[in-house]
Design an enzyme around this catalytic site. Structure first.
Site, PDB file in Angstrom:
ATOM      1  N   GLU A 209      10.200  -0.883  -1.354  1.00  0.00           N
ATOM      2  CA  GLU A 209       9.601  -0.152  -2.445  1.00  0.00           C
ATOM      3  C   GLU A 209       9.206   1.155  -2.201  1.00  0.00           C
ATOM      4  O   GLU A 209       8.854   1.846  -1.196  1.00  0.00           O
ATOM      5  CB  GLU A 209       8.131  -0.635  -3.223  1.00  0.00           C
ATOM      6  CG  GLU A 209       8.356  -2.193  -3.807  1.00  0.00           C
ATOM      7  CD  GLU A 209       7.250  -2.723  -4.360  1.00  0.00           C
ATOM      8  OE1 GLU A 209       7.260  -3.967  -4.899  1.00  0.00           O
ATOM      9  OE2 GLU A 209       6.285  -2.047  -4.076  1.00  0.00           O
ATOM     10  N   LYS A 211       7.203   4.407  -1.642  1.00  0.00           N
ATOM     11  CA  LYS A 211       5.971   4.918  -1.236  1.00  0.00           C
ATOM     12  C   LYS A 211       5.596   6.070  -1.915  1.00  0.00           C
ATOM     13  O   LYS A 211       6.243   7.168  -1.279  1.00  0.00           O
ATOM     14  CB  LYS A 211       5.608   5.062   0.601  1.00  0.00           C
ATOM     15  CG  LYS A 211       4.004   5.038   0.469  1.00  0.00           C
ATOM     16  CD  LYS A 211       3.903   4.968   2.011  1.00  0.00           C
ATOM     17  CE  LYS A 211       2.470   4.936   2.590  1.00  0.00           C
ATOM     18  NZ  LYS A 211       1.627   6.130   1.495  1.00  0.00           N
ATOM     19  N   ARG A 216      -4.066   6.371  -5.643  1.00  0.00           N
ATOM     20  CA  ARG A 216      -4.059   4.792  -5.957  1.00  0.00           C
ATOM     21  C   ARG A 216      -4.974   4.640  -6.990  1.00  0.00           C
ATOM     22  O   ARG A 216      -6.138   5.129  -7.180  1.00  0.00           O
ATOM     23  CB  ARG A 216      -4.646   4.320  -4.650  1.00  0.00           C
ATOM     24  CG  ARG A 216      -4.549   2.576  -4.658  1.00  0.00           C
ATOM     25  CD  ARG A 216      -3.107   2.066  -4.589  1.00  0.00           C
ATOM     26  NE  ARG A 216      -2.873   0.615  -4.450  1.00  0.00           N
ATOM     27  CZ  ARG A 216      -2.943  -0.186  -3.274  1.00  0.00           C
ATOM     28  NH1 ARG A 216      -3.166   0.571  -2.023  1.00  0.00           N
ATOM     29  NH2 ARG A 216      -2.824  -1.303  -3.206  1.00  0.00           N
ATOM     30  N   ARG A 231      -8.800   3.899  -5.154  1.00  0.00           N
ATOM     31  CA  ARG A 231      -8.925   2.846  -4.188  1.00  0.00           C
ATOM     32  C   ARG A 231     -10.376   2.566  -3.362  1.00  0.00           C
ATOM     33  O   ARG A 231     -10.559   1.499  -2.878  1.00  0.00           O
ATOM     34  CB  ARG A 231      -8.041   3.401  -2.772  1.00  0.00           C
ATOM     35  CG  ARG A 231      -8.200   4.772  -2.213  1.00  0.00           C
ATOM     36  CD  ARG A 231      -7.329   4.978  -1.396  1.00  0.00           C
ATOM     37  NE  ARG A 231      -7.327   3.880  -0.078  1.00  0.00           N
ATOM     38  CZ  ARG A 231      -6.247   3.812   0.602  1.00  0.00           C
ATOM     39  NH1 ARG A 231      -5.189   4.229   0.284  1.00  0.00           N
ATOM     40  NH2 ARG A 231      -6.312   2.952   1.801  1.00  0.00           N
ATOM     41  N   GLU A 260      -0.070   4.082  -8.538  1.00  0.00           N
ATOM     42  CA  GLU A 260      -0.473   5.150  -8.423  1.00  0.00           C
ATOM     43  C   GLU A 260      -0.318   6.177  -9.489  1.00  0.00           C
ATOM     44  O   GLU A 260       0.546   5.796 -10.528  1.00  0.00           O
ATOM     45  CB  GLU A 260       0.696   5.874  -7.208  1.00  0.00           C
ATOM     46  CG  GLU A 260       0.597   5.036  -5.950  1.00  0.00           C
ATOM     47  CD  GLU A 260      -0.105   5.665  -4.949  1.00  0.00           C
ATOM     48  OE1 GLU A 260      -0.122   6.974  -4.869  1.00  0.00           O
ATOM     49  OE2 GLU A 260      -0.398   5.188  -3.969  1.00  0.00           O
ATOM     50  N   PHE A 300       2.956  -0.992  -9.451  1.00  0.00           N
ATOM     51  CA  PHE A 300       3.673  -1.793  -8.520  1.00  0.00           C
ATOM     52  C   PHE A 300       3.209  -3.184  -8.408  1.00  0.00           C
ATOM     53  O   PHE A 300       3.702  -3.812  -7.613  1.00  0.00           O
ATOM     54  CB  PHE A 300       3.911  -1.124  -7.040  1.00  0.00           C
ATOM     55  CG  PHE A 300       2.561  -0.673  -6.301  1.00  0.00           C
ATOM     56  CD1 PHE A 300       1.776  -1.424  -5.895  1.00  0.00           C
ATOM     57  CD2 PHE A 300       2.377   0.754  -6.322  1.00  0.00           C
ATOM     58  CE1 PHE A 300       0.459  -0.894  -5.348  1.00  0.00           C
ATOM     59  CE2 PHE A 300       1.065   1.263  -5.790  1.00  0.00           C
ATOM     60  CZ  PHE A 300       0.368   0.193  -5.307  1.00  0.00           C
ATOM     61  N   ARG A 378      -5.878  -5.216   5.223  1.00  0.00           N
ATOM     62  CA  ARG A 378      -4.678  -4.540   5.573  1.00  0.00           C
ATOM     63  C   ARG A 378      -3.727  -5.661   6.393  1.00  0.00           C
ATOM     64  O   ARG A 378      -3.730  -5.718   7.525  1.00  0.00           O
ATOM     65  CB  ARG A 378      -5.050  -3.414   6.658  1.00  0.00           C
ATOM     66  CG  ARG A 378      -3.712  -2.412   6.755  1.00  0.00           C
ATOM     67  CD  ARG A 378      -4.400  -1.303   7.855  1.00  0.00           C
ATOM     68  NE  ARG A 378      -5.280  -0.338   7.138  1.00  0.00           N
ATOM     69  CZ  ARG A 378      -5.011   0.566   6.400  1.00  0.00           C
ATOM     70  NH1 ARG A 378      -3.749   0.868   6.013  1.00  0.00           N
ATOM     71  NH2 ARG A 378      -5.593   1.498   5.809  1.00  0.00           N
ATOM     72  N   LYS A 384       4.320  -0.189   5.893  1.00  0.00           N
ATOM     73  CA  LYS A 384       4.812   1.344   5.408  1.00  0.00           C
ATOM     74  C   LYS A 384       5.511   2.055   6.747  1.00  0.00           C
ATOM     75  O   LYS A 384       5.144   1.939   7.871  1.00  0.00           O
ATOM     76  CB  LYS A 384       3.466   1.982   5.070  1.00  0.00           C
ATOM     77  CG  LYS A 384       2.515   2.226   6.182  1.00  0.00           C
ATOM     78  CD  LYS A 384       1.404   3.046   5.445  1.00  0.00           C
ATOM     79  CE  LYS A 384       0.181   3.115   6.650  1.00  0.00           C
ATOM     80  NZ  LYS A 384      -1.174   3.831   6.129  1.00  0.00           N
TER      81      LYS A 384
END
Length: 517
Positions: A209, A211, A216, A231, A260, A300, A378, A384
């Site tokens: 996807e 970035k 966010r 976020r 986002e 997303f 995470r 990423k």
């Protein structure tokens, strides 16, 4: 509970490297504190105040009265004193604040004064991080750590609220912490891969996807009511009326979406992050961005819809639900790689990533198709990939500039996060700073200052800065033995907490990848 007990445990946790010993110390403290005082104790041990920032700077704490001979301060005493300090305003406020702090410090022993200086000045950073607090809470209450962790993530990210219920009612209280529309959850985050091929090898079947370089947002829709969070779980609903309108038009009565907001220029390319931050109302409005900068939402992920919690569903099913709810122009672009062993599929993924960069975006996020949404983690199932090496580091100090930078805080001391919650300095940089950013940086760092010797201003480790660099190399100058080559400032990230900064271990891992080890 006496403050002396929290100060003792804080020192003991900082002195040991054993995770099990840290957990045992915290568990004992939480059992003794009980449901009323444990939430405050947890917050203090994490280096925070329940009241948030109250403006107790190093100038107020620099000169303390003589310490008390014996401990008498309770946790409630300290909490009430901070409440009183936060309420002071108007004429004579400075003198009254100094009086209140001196009264508090004068009632503290020498050990308690050391603890209070760190806590009130924002410099208390030891091993009692939220993750360790979760394990300590679980041990204190006889609950599975993974259940406590999930409750914290779904309960707004703070162990304090969970501690109150868990210690009062036992493990069955954890069932009350579930995904609720209107209550934000910590977002799932991504680890790093050096390129698309590495990400495909690590994840297997996946989606690649865009970035996006935006802010966010987590959007909660409940009928006509919409709430929007960053976020860091700050509510920004009033700043984004256009996003609220979009959410109300979606064909669902109740939903929680992850995405986002970005700003696009007349050609459809993304505008600078600083302009987006200024439009949202961040302190980062260094470019004087007008509040009329139009923002576009791009979603997303979908966490819940019409009473159904989707967190445990795999990416494929959550995206199918998202596609039914959100029209394609409002969804992130993506390509699915069902079989990473297929050379054609790998080539398509690389082509997609290159096209994303040509459109001016940051890179791609590669997501395992079978991955659930791990709130607040995470996880290894999101990776990423960005072409420019960057790290999110914490500003530890800054040096007064010379020449045309006289009067400005210029050379930044950069820190990465250690396992115990402290920060290790990795190097310095004064590169990449525009005049506008220098002006903003000087004002912001002076707000965070804890000392100034005329050359270096040391600050509370709260401000996150994104740093580009050309490599990581060995260095005997810095405590962890590594430093960054050609570090330069990309932007400040006030949308990130210091606890989200990159770790020393992660930096060492980057060096290992670069050296082939």
């Amino acid at each position: 509970m006496l403050l002396a007990e929290i100060a003792r445990v804080s020192a003991a946790v900082a002195a040991t490297s054993s995770r099990s010993e840290k957990t045992g110390l915290l568990a004992g403290l939480f059992r003794a504190a009980g449901p009323d005082e444990a939430p405050v104790a947890i917050t203090y041990l994490a280096g925070r105040l329940p009241q948030g920032r109250v403006g107790i700077g190093w100038s107020v704490l620099r000169e303390a009265p003589p310490p008390a001979a014996a401990p008498s301060l309770t946790v409630r005493d300290v909490d009430r004193a901070v409440e009183a300090f936060a309420a002071v305003a108007g004429k004579g406020a400075r003198a009254e604040r100094k009086r209140l702090v001196d009264a508090l410090m004068g009632a503290a022993t020498a050990e308690e004064q050391r603890f209070l200086r760190g806590l009130l000045g924002g410099e208390l950073r030891q091993g009692a991080l939220d993750a360790l607090a979760v394990e300590g809470l679980a041990a204190a209450a006889g609950a599975p750590p993974e259940d406590v962790r999930r409750a914290v993530m779904l309960g707004g990210g703070s162990p304090a609220a969970v501690a109150r219920e868990l210690l009062a009612r036992g493990p069955e209280a954890l069932a009350d912490f579930r995904l609720e529309v209107g209550r934000p959850v910590l977002p799932m985050l991504a680890r790093t891969a050096k390129d698309v091929d590495e990400a495909l090898d690590r994840l297997g079947p996946c989606a690649v996807e865009e970035k996006l370089d935006g802010i966010r947002v987590q959007v909660h829709r409940d009928g006509d009511g919409v709430r929007i969070f960053t976020r860091t779980l700050e509510e920004i609903t009033e700043r984004l009326p256009e996003l609220a309108r979009v959410a109300r038009e979606l064909p669902a009565e109740r939903a929680v979406l992850d995405g986002e907001v970005i700003a696009l220029d007349g050609t459809g390319r993304p505008r600078p992050f600083q302009e987006i931050a200024g439009r949202v109302g961040s302190r980062l409005d260094v470019a004087g961005a007008a509040l009329t900068v139009p923002l576009s939402p791009v979603f997303f992920d979908l966490l819940a819809v019409d009473g159904r919690d989707l967190l445990a569903l795999p990416v494929t099913e959550r995206h199918a639900e998202l596609a039914r709810l959100v029209p394609e122009p409002l969804r992130v672009r993506r390509v699915v790689v069902a079989d990473p062993a297929d050379d054609g599929a790998r080539a398509a993924a690389r082509d997609f990533a290159e096209a994303v960069l040509r459109r001016g975006h940051e890179g791609v996020v590669v997501k395992a198709l079978d991955a659930p949404y791990s709130a607040g983690r995470r996880g290894a199932s999101w990776l990423k990939v960005k072409p420019v090496h960057t790290l999110d580091l914490v500003v530890l100090a800054a040096e007064w500039g010379h020449g045309r930078r006289t009067g400005k805080l210029s050379n930044l001391h950069l820190g990465a996060r250690r396992p115990d919650g402290s920060f290790a300095m990795l190097g310095k940089t004064f590169k990449g700073l525009t005049d506008a950013l220098l002006t903003w940086q000087t004002a912001r760092l002076r707000e965070l200052a804890v000392s100034d010797d005329g050359f270096v201003v040391r600050v509370r480790p709260e401000l996150v800065v994104e740093i580009a660099y050309d490599g990581v190399q060995r260095s005997t100058r810095y405590p962890e033995g590594v430093t960054l080559r050609f570090a330069r400032v990309v932007r400040y990230r006030e949308d990130k907490r210091a606890s989200e900064a990159d770790t020393v271990e992660g930096v060492r891992g980057v060096r290992g990848m670069q050296s082939g080890g």
